[in-house]
Scaffold this motif. Structure first.
Motif, PDB file in Angstrom:
ATOM      1  N   UNK A 192      -7.900   2.025  -2.305  1.00 52.54           N
ATOM      2  CA  UNK A 192      -8.842   1.349  -1.177  1.00 52.54           C
ATOM      3  C   UNK A 192      -9.465   2.588  -0.534  1.00 52.54           C
ATOM      4  N   UNK A 193      -8.937   3.939  -0.754  1.00 51.88           N
ATOM      5  CA  UNK A 193      -9.659   5.043  -0.244  1.00 51.88           C
ATOM      6  C   UNK A 193      -9.169   6.017  -1.261  1.00 51.88           C
ATOM      7  N   UNK A 194     -10.305   6.799  -1.530  1.00 50.06           N
ATOM      8  CA  UNK A 194      -9.955   7.886  -2.660  1.00 50.06           C
ATOM      9  C   UNK A 194     -10.943   8.993  -2.718  1.00 50.06           C
ATOM     10  N   UNK A 195     -10.270  10.270  -2.824  1.00 50.16           N
ATOM     11  CA  UNK A 195     -11.401  11.502  -2.954  1.00 50.16           C
ATOM     12  C   UNK A 195     -12.368  11.290  -4.150  1.00 50.16           C
ATOM     13  N   UNK A 196     -11.832  10.613  -5.037  1.00 47.69           N
ATOM     14  CA  UNK A 196     -12.630  10.270  -6.229  1.00 47.69           C
ATOM     15  C   UNK A 196     -14.065   9.522  -6.072  1.00 47.69           C
ATOM     16  N   UNK A 205      -5.200   9.509  -1.530  1.00 48.71           N
ATOM     17  CA  UNK A 205      -5.534   8.260  -2.544  1.00 48.71           C
ATOM     18  C   UNK A 205      -4.579   7.042  -1.782  1.00 48.71           C
ATOM     19  N   UNK A 206      -5.336   6.128  -1.299  1.00 45.09           N
ATOM     20  CA  UNK A 206      -4.696   4.960  -0.756  1.00 45.09           C
ATOM     21  C   UNK A 206      -4.656   3.746  -1.802  1.00 45.09           C
ATOM     22  N   UNK A 207      -3.704   3.343  -2.193  1.00 40.25           N
ATOM     23  CA  UNK A 207      -3.778   2.556  -3.121  1.00 40.25           C
ATOM     24  C   UNK A 207      -2.599   1.330  -3.208  1.00 40.25           C
ATOM     25  N   UNK A 208      -2.650   0.355  -4.146  1.00 41.76           N
ATOM     26  CA  UNK A 208      -1.502  -0.583  -4.134  1.00 41.76           C
ATOM     27  C   UNK A 208      -1.926  -1.013  -5.857  1.00 41.76           C
ATOM     28  N   UNK A 209      -0.493  -1.581  -6.213  1.00 43.59           N
ATOM     29  CA  UNK A 209      -0.529  -2.346  -7.486  1.00 43.59           C
ATOM     30  C   UNK A 209      -0.486  -3.862  -7.308  1.00 43.59           C
ATOM     31  N   UNK A 210      -1.428  -4.560  -7.818  1.00 42.51           N
ATOM     32  CA  UNK A 210      -1.540  -5.940  -7.537  1.00 42.51           C
ATOM     33  C   UNK A 210      -0.444  -6.677  -8.381  1.00 42.51           C
ATOM     34  N   UNK A 211       0.250  -7.617  -7.443  1.00 47.85           N
ATOM     35  CA  UNK A 211       1.404  -8.489  -7.872  1.00 47.85           C
ATOM     36  C   UNK A 211       1.160  -9.255  -9.081  1.00 47.85           C
ATOM     37  N   UNK A 212      -0.199  -9.542  -9.452  1.00 47.29           N
ATOM     38  CA  UNK A 212      -0.747 -10.356 -10.565  1.00 47.29           C
ATOM     39  C   UNK A 212      -0.105  -9.739 -11.936  1.00 47.29           C
ATOM     40  N   UNK A 213      -0.059  -8.431 -11.782  1.00 52.41           N
ATOM     41  CA  UNK A 213       0.671  -7.925 -13.198  1.00 52.41           C
ATOM     42  C   UNK A 213       1.935  -8.357 -13.513  1.00 52.41           C
ATOM     43  N   UNK A 214       2.941  -9.036 -12.753  1.00 52.90           N
ATOM     44  CA  UNK A 214       4.111  -9.499 -12.777  1.00 52.90           C
ATOM     45  C   UNK A 214       3.768 -10.631 -13.816  1.00 52.90           C
ATOM     46  N   UNK A 215       2.753 -11.357 -13.774  1.00 58.84           N
ATOM     47  CA  UNK A 215       2.618 -12.526 -14.677  1.00 58.84           C
ATOM     48  C   UNK A 215       1.871 -12.244 -15.884  1.00 58.84           C
ATOM     49  N   UNK A 216       1.549 -11.216 -16.139  1.00 56.20           N
ATOM     50  CA  UNK A 216       0.598 -10.774 -17.277  1.00 56.20           C
ATOM     51  C   UNK A 216       1.723 -10.448 -18.368  1.00 56.20           C
ATOM     52  N   UNK A 217       1.523 -10.869 -19.642  1.00 54.75           N
ATOM     53  CA  UNK A 217       2.577 -10.819 -20.727  1.00 54.75           C
ATOM     54  C   UNK A 217       2.346  -9.329 -21.231  1.00 54.75           C
ATOM     55  N   UNK A 218       0.974  -8.791 -20.972  1.00 61.36           N
ATOM     56  CA  UNK A 218       0.820  -7.509 -21.836  1.00 61.36           C
ATOM     57  C   UNK A 218       1.252  -6.459 -20.812  1.00 61.36           C
ATOM     58  N   UNK A 219       1.920  -6.804 -19.556  1.00 58.31           N
ATOM     59  CA  UNK A 219       2.520  -5.695 -18.683  1.00 58.31           C
ATOM     60  C   UNK A 219       3.878  -5.900 -18.638  1.00 58.31           C
ATOM     61  N   UNK A 220       4.539  -6.785 -19.449  1.00 59.63           N
ATOM     62  CA  UNK A 220       6.087  -6.978 -19.574  1.00 59.63           C
ATOM     63  C   UNK A 220       6.477  -5.677 -20.067  1.00 59.63           C
ATOM     64  N   UNK A 221       7.490  -5.161 -19.579  1.00 58.63           N
ATOM     65  CA  UNK A 221       8.158  -3.911 -20.125  1.00 58.63           C
ATOM     66  C   UNK A 221       7.674  -2.646 -19.521  1.00 58.63           C
ATOM     67  N   UNK A 240       0.910  -1.201  -0.069  1.00 57.84           N
ATOM     68  CA  UNK A 240       0.038   0.056  -0.073  1.00 57.84           C
ATOM     69  C   UNK A 240       0.793   1.310  -0.082  1.00 57.84           C
ATOM     70  N   UNK A 241       0.156   2.292  -0.761  1.00 62.36           N
ATOM     71  CA  UNK A 241       1.141   3.593  -0.645  1.00 62.36           C
ATOM     72  C   UNK A 241      -0.037   4.675  -0.672  1.00 62.36           C
ATOM     73  N   UNK A 242       0.395   5.732  -0.266  1.00 60.96           N
ATOM     74  CA  UNK A 242      -0.574   6.931  -0.273  1.00 60.96           C
ATOM     75  C   UNK A 242       0.074   8.109  -1.413  1.00 60.96           C
TER      76      UNK A 242
END
Length: 201
Positions: A140-144, A160-176, A105-107
């Motif tokens: 997770x939380x957002x003014x929007x 804005x409290x958010x995170x990036x899902x680690x599943x992106x590392x398994x997605x070929x479309x996210x490579x690079x 998580x990051x803000x």
């Protein structure tokens, strides 16, 4: 007896026309229903798939599960802000970029100021780029999530409290993909004259 044949034929034709008319009417109602349902269905589709860079909404438990899968991989997040042409606000990110650990998580914070002499209510639309990152960017939380009302001259910091899902590392479309851009645009949602009048009642 033969004289009744045209009458029977006319009655059958009338029944057939009535059936066709009912079917056409039912079809029109169905298409009208689809028209009303199209917007929420499209929004649901975007949220589920991340289509068009639409981000996801996550719970604290979702974030905890993602954090447990974090492997230490990092990614850069760029923050972007704009306002609609009729929105008399100044709106900007507190920082241009941040580098975060995927899964943790990051803000991020944005700053908004109402430059109008009247109260203004706005709502923020959002997306991420590249578009395929949308289904992995979780808030997770957002003014929007709600409308925001600022008094004349008021300035606020919006988190804005958010995170990036680690599943992106398994997605070929996210490579690079080394950077994700989070963009917000604030739009005016209510007449400031109405708000000002309401405050004097």
């Amino acid at each position: 007896m033969a004289s009744h044949a045209p009458l029977a034929h006319d009655a059958e034709t009338a029944r057939r026309n009535a059936r066709v008319g009912l079917m056409a009417f039912a079809g029109a109602l169905f298409m009208l229903g689809l028209g009303y349902a199209a917007v929420p269905l499209y929004e649901m589709f975007c949220r589920v798939t991340g289509f068009g860079g639409t981000t996801q909404v996550a719970s604290a438990s979702d974030a905890a599960r993602a954090e447990a899968l974090a492997s230490g991989e990092r990614i850069s997040i760029r923050f972007d802000a704009s306002t609609a042409s009729d929105m008399p606000w100044t709106f900007r990110p507190s920082q241009a970029t941040d580098t975060i650990t995927i899964g943790q998580r990051d803000i991020a914070t944005y700053v908004a100021r109402n430059n109008s002499p009247l109260p203004i209510t706005g709502t923020a639309t959002f997306n991420v780029e590249p578009e395929q990152a949308g289904k992995y960017f979780n808030k997770i939380q957002c003014f929007c999530f709600t409308e925001q009302t600022l008094a004349p001259g008021q300035e606020v910091t919006m988190p804005v409290l958010y995170y990036v899902d680690p599943a992106m590392l398994e997605d070929e479309n996210m490579k690079g993909v080394e950077q994700i851009t989070l963009s917000y645009t604030f739009h005016r949602t209510k007449d400031p004259v109405t708000l000002a009048s309401a405050g004097t009642d």
